[in-house]
Design an enzyme around this catalytic site. Structure first.
Site, PDB file in Angstrom:
ATOM      1  N   HIS A 124      65.396  44.656  75.815  1.00  0.00           N
ATOM      2  CA  HIS A 124      66.724  45.230  76.052  1.00  0.00           C
ATOM      3  C   HIS A 124      66.572  46.169  77.245  1.00  0.00           C
ATOM      4  O   HIS A 124      66.149  47.317  77.096  1.00  0.00           O
ATOM      5  CB  HIS A 124      67.212  45.983  74.814  1.00  0.00           C
ATOM      6  CG  HIS A 124      67.460  45.087  73.652  1.00  0.00           C
ATOM      7  ND1 HIS A 124      68.473  44.138  73.643  1.00  0.00           N
ATOM      8  CD2 HIS A 124      66.828  44.963  72.459  1.00  0.00           C
ATOM      9  CE1 HIS A 124      68.450  43.482  72.487  1.00  0.00           C
ATOM     10  NE2 HIS A 124      67.458  43.960  71.763  1.00  0.00           N
TER      11      HIS A 124
ATOM     12  N   ASP B 133      68.440  41.298  77.389  1.00  0.00           N
ATOM     13  CA  ASP B 133      69.714  41.610  78.025  1.00  0.00           C
ATOM     14  C   ASP B 133      69.464  42.711  79.044  1.00  0.00           C
ATOM     15  O   ASP B 133      68.452  43.406  78.985  1.00  0.00           O
ATOM     16  CB  ASP B 133      70.854  41.957  77.038  1.00  0.00           C
ATOM     17  CG  ASP B 133      70.534  43.026  76.013  1.00  0.00           C
ATOM     18  OD1 ASP B 133      69.654  43.885  76.276  1.00  0.00           O
ATOM     19  OD2 ASP B 133      71.161  43.022  74.944  1.00  0.00           O
TER      20      ASP B 133
ATOM     21  N   GLU C 132      60.138  46.165  64.867  1.00  0.00           N
ATOM     22  CA  GLU C 132      60.176  47.570  65.308  1.00  0.00           C
ATOM     23  C   GLU C 132      59.320  48.522  64.466  1.00  0.00           C
ATOM     24  O   GLU C 132      59.804  49.563  64.010  1.00  0.00           O
ATOM     25  CB  GLU C 132      61.645  48.041  65.361  1.00  0.00           C
ATOM     26  CG  GLU C 132      62.495  47.167  66.278  1.00  0.00           C
ATOM     27  CD  GLU C 132      63.961  47.584  66.359  1.00  0.00           C
ATOM     28  OE1 GLU C 132      64.398  48.440  65.563  1.00  0.00           O
ATOM     29  OE2 GLU C 132      64.669  47.059  67.253  1.00  0.00           O
TER      30      GLU C 132
ATOM     31  N   ASN D 107      57.693  42.009  66.303  1.00  0.00           N
ATOM     32  CA  ASN D 107      58.695  42.123  67.372  1.00  0.00           C
ATOM     33  C   ASN D 107      59.033  43.598  67.579  1.00  0.00           C
ATOM     34  O   ASN D 107      59.184  44.350  66.612  1.00  0.00           O
ATOM     35  CB  ASN D 107      59.949  41.361  66.886  1.00  0.00           C
ATOM     36  CG  ASN D 107      61.013  41.158  67.921  1.00  0.00           C
ATOM     37  OD1 ASN D 107      60.734  40.696  69.019  1.00  0.00           O
ATOM     38  ND2 ASN D 107      62.258  41.490  67.576  1.00  0.00           N
TER      39      ASN D 107
ATOM     40  N   GLU E 285      64.850  39.162  72.936  1.00  0.00           N
ATOM     41  CA  GLU E 285      66.212  39.725  72.867  1.00  0.00           C
ATOM     42  C   GLU E 285      66.693  40.186  74.242  1.00  0.00           C
ATOM     43  O   GLU E 285      67.303  41.251  74.384  1.00  0.00           O
ATOM     44  CB  GLU E 285      66.252  40.900  71.867  1.00  0.00           C
ATOM     45  CG  GLU E 285      65.742  40.527  70.491  1.00  0.00           C
ATOM     46  CD  GLU E 285      65.876  41.631  69.445  1.00  0.00           C
ATOM     47  OE1 GLU E 285      66.606  42.621  69.672  1.00  0.00           O
ATOM     48  OE2 GLU E 285      65.229  41.509  68.389  1.00  0.00           O
TER      49      GLU E 285
HETATM   50  C1  XIL Z   1      71.818  44.059  66.649  1.00  0.00           C
HETATM   51  C2  XIL Z   1      72.963  43.081  66.557  1.00  0.00           C
HETATM   52  O1  XIL Z   1      73.076  42.353  67.751  1.00  0.00           O
HETATM   53  C3  XIL Z   1      74.259  43.823  66.263  1.00  0.00           C
HETATM   54  O2  XIL Z   1      75.322  42.909  66.050  1.00  0.00           O
HETATM   55  C4  XIL Z   1      74.083  44.705  65.042  1.00  0.00           C
HETATM   56  O3  XIL Z   1      75.256  45.472  64.849  1.00  0.00           O
HETATM   57  C5  XIL Z   1      72.895  45.615  65.221  1.00  0.00           C
HETATM   58  O4  XIL Z   1      71.737  44.830  65.498  1.00  0.00           O
HETATM   59  N1  XIL Z   1      67.003  44.959  67.998  1.00  0.00           N
HETATM   60  C6  XIL Z   1      67.008  43.947  67.075  1.00  0.00           C
HETATM   61  C7  XIL Z   1      68.256  43.261  66.728  1.00  0.00           C
HETATM   62  O5  XIL Z   1      65.918  43.525  66.621  1.00  0.00           O
HETATM   63  O6  XIL Z   1      68.281  42.837  65.390  1.00  0.00           O
HETATM   64  C8  XIL Z   1      69.459  44.125  67.002  1.00  0.00           C
HETATM   65  O7  XIL Z   1      70.620  43.337  66.785  1.00  0.00           O
HETATM   66  C9  XIL Z   1      69.404  44.684  68.400  1.00  0.00           C
HETATM   67  C10 XIL Z   1      68.181  45.521  68.576  1.00  0.00           C
END
Ligand code: XIL
Length: 450
Positions: free
Chosen positions: A234, A264, A157, A198, A262
């Site tokens: 996400h 979802d 990020e 990422n 990641e």
């Molecule tokens: C999230 C985890 O899933 C949670 O359990 C934690 O509280 C916060 O982080 N982007 C990312 C991940 O790169 O590391 C994050 O993971 C979600 C957003």
């Protein structure tokens, strides 16, 4: 259901659940996602929580996925909560699980603005100190898992939405060089690991993904070890970017791999069958976009079950973002992934179900009060009939919120005029008094539209 014995918990004695229109609970006949992915030359992964890797969670994580990403276990705040004191327990556990199941591990993540230890973020550091802290961290962590990590999310990020660099501990202290240096240090510690940058909201072609593109291009031109970009994905229901595949392709054309890291797809709660169908389409189109580009190597979901997702706590009112529900039943989204990987569904995709649960709420010498609750999830009813056969001479004497008749041992209860509708995500109950003697076994209830 066992017959009445004294000394056992009431709940286990006096409850029974009947299912209507349900999908089969187990889908053993469907080809595991990891096998489908392998046939396409892809890796399918999930984020995991180490402490949950037993039972059904462990079975699914091990059998359906070919890659694991520790959801939190490898973050700096987890592995070095106190300076110089390391805790590798969960990270080691996940790596061992992955090795035992023939899975890759994506290391996540080495350089981020979030989930850092307090000693680091609260300290006052010169640039030289900060640089050496970062180098040590990377060397230590990457070195520990040398040869065991397929790919590292080295930098996480780094960008703002407009494509400028995010103001962080690292950028503010070290300038944008921290990115090249982190990659170089990681490469030195494990030359075989693929090294990624990422980020989120870089799935489609936009200012942020273009900034990432330009960064990767300049890193490659400078000979910095960069192997791939991670598109977190996400996503919000119905909002898969139309330019996803085009964006993946432009990174591939730069000469780097792409991973969906990641994935979802969150929806406003409660879920219903329309939303779950849209979610299936969304998962399917993301996976299909990856399948269409040969350098897209991995699709990882950020938690495979709704019971292990960051969404509900992070985005209030939203949830149901993963391919399995909280009870580990595959959702339509699971079949979206499967279909995009070339799977043919051998069991019908679940469309939801209504269930009837029978319970005895109180019981005395000669009588008892019972109730039946009809609940719908991903389905609905506009009328209903619950039937059962009593096994020990029980006799209903009175019912409320339903019209019940009993003929011999056979009981039939239909909805009252006012409670025939059971909307998706809701439930309706009715009650009755009955006589019993000897024993009072729980009957199996059959539910159908009236
Ligand atoms: C999230 C985890 O899933 C949670 O359990 C934690 O509280 C916060 O982080 N982007 C990312 C991940 O790169 O590391 C994050 O993971 C979600 C957003």
């Amino acid at each position: 259901m066992r017959s009445l014995r004294f000394g056992l918990p009431l709940v286990s004695l006096f409850t029974g659940v009947a299912l209507l229109f349900t999908a089969p609970a187990a889908h053993a006949a469907d080809t595991p996602l990891r096998d489908l992915a392998a046939a396409k030359g892809k890796v399918i992964g999930t984020a995991v929580t180490g402490s949950k890797l037993t039972g059904t969670y462990g079975d699914l994580a091990g059998s359906q996925f070919s890659s694991l990403t520790p959801g939190n276990a490898m973050k700096w705040g987890t592995v070095e909560p106190t300076q110089g004191t390391f805790n590798w327990t969960e990270a080691d556990q996940i790596v061992a699980f992955a090795q035992a199941h023939g899975q890759q591990v994506r290391g996540h993540t080495l350089v981020w603005h979030s989930q850092n230890p307090g000693w680091l973020t609260n300290g006052t550091w010169t640039s030289a100190q900060l640089s050496s802290l970062l180098q040590n961290h990377i060397s230590t962590e990457v070195g520990r898992y040398k040869g065991k990590i397929a790919a590292w999310d080295v930098v996480n990020e780094p960008f703002n939405e407009d494509g400028s660099y995010r103001s962080t501990l690292w950028y503010n202290g070290l300038g944008s060089d921290y990115i090249a240096n982190a990659l170089t240090w990681a490469h030195a510690a494990d030359p075989d690991a693929k090294l990624y940058i990422n980020d989120y909201n870089v799935e489609g072609v936009n200012a942020k993904s273009t900034a990432l593109y330009n960064l990767v291009k300049s890193l490659k031109a400078a000979g910095v070890p960069i192997d791939g970009v991670g598109l977190q994905a996400h996503l919000v229901l119905g909002q898969v970017p139309a330019t996803l595949q085009q964006n993946i392709q432009r990174f591939a054309d730069l000469g780097v791999d792409v991973a969906i890291t990641e994935l979802d797809v969150r929806m406003a709660l409660p879920a219903d069958s329309t939303k779950l169908a849209q979610q299936k389409a969304d998962f399917k189109s993301v996976v299909a976009a990856c399948v269409a580009v040969s350098r897209c190597v991995n699709v990882t979901v950020w938690g495979f079950t709704d019971s292990d997702s960051w969404v509900d706590s992070t985005f209030p009112g939203y949830g149901a973002a993963t391919p399995y529900d909280a009870n580990y039943a595959p959702k339509p989204a699971y079949y979206g992934i499967s279909e995009a990987l070339g799977g043919t569904t051998t069991t019908p995709p679940p469309t939801g179900a209504c269930t009837a649960a029978y319970s005895v709420s109180s019981q005395w010498n000669t009588g008892f009060t019972g109730q039946v609750t009809i609940s719908c999830s991903g389905a609905s009813l506009s009328s209903w009939k619950a039937t059962w056969t009593y096994g020990a001479g029980q006799q209903i004497t009175q019912a409320w919120n339903a019209v019940c008749t009993q003929s011999g041992a056979a009981v039939s209860c239909t909805n009252a005029s006012y409670n025939g509708t059971v909307a998706d995500g809701s439930s309706v109950s009715f009650g009755f008094n009955a006589a019993w003697s000897g024993s009072n076994p729980v009957p199996a209830v059959t539910l159908s539209p009236a």
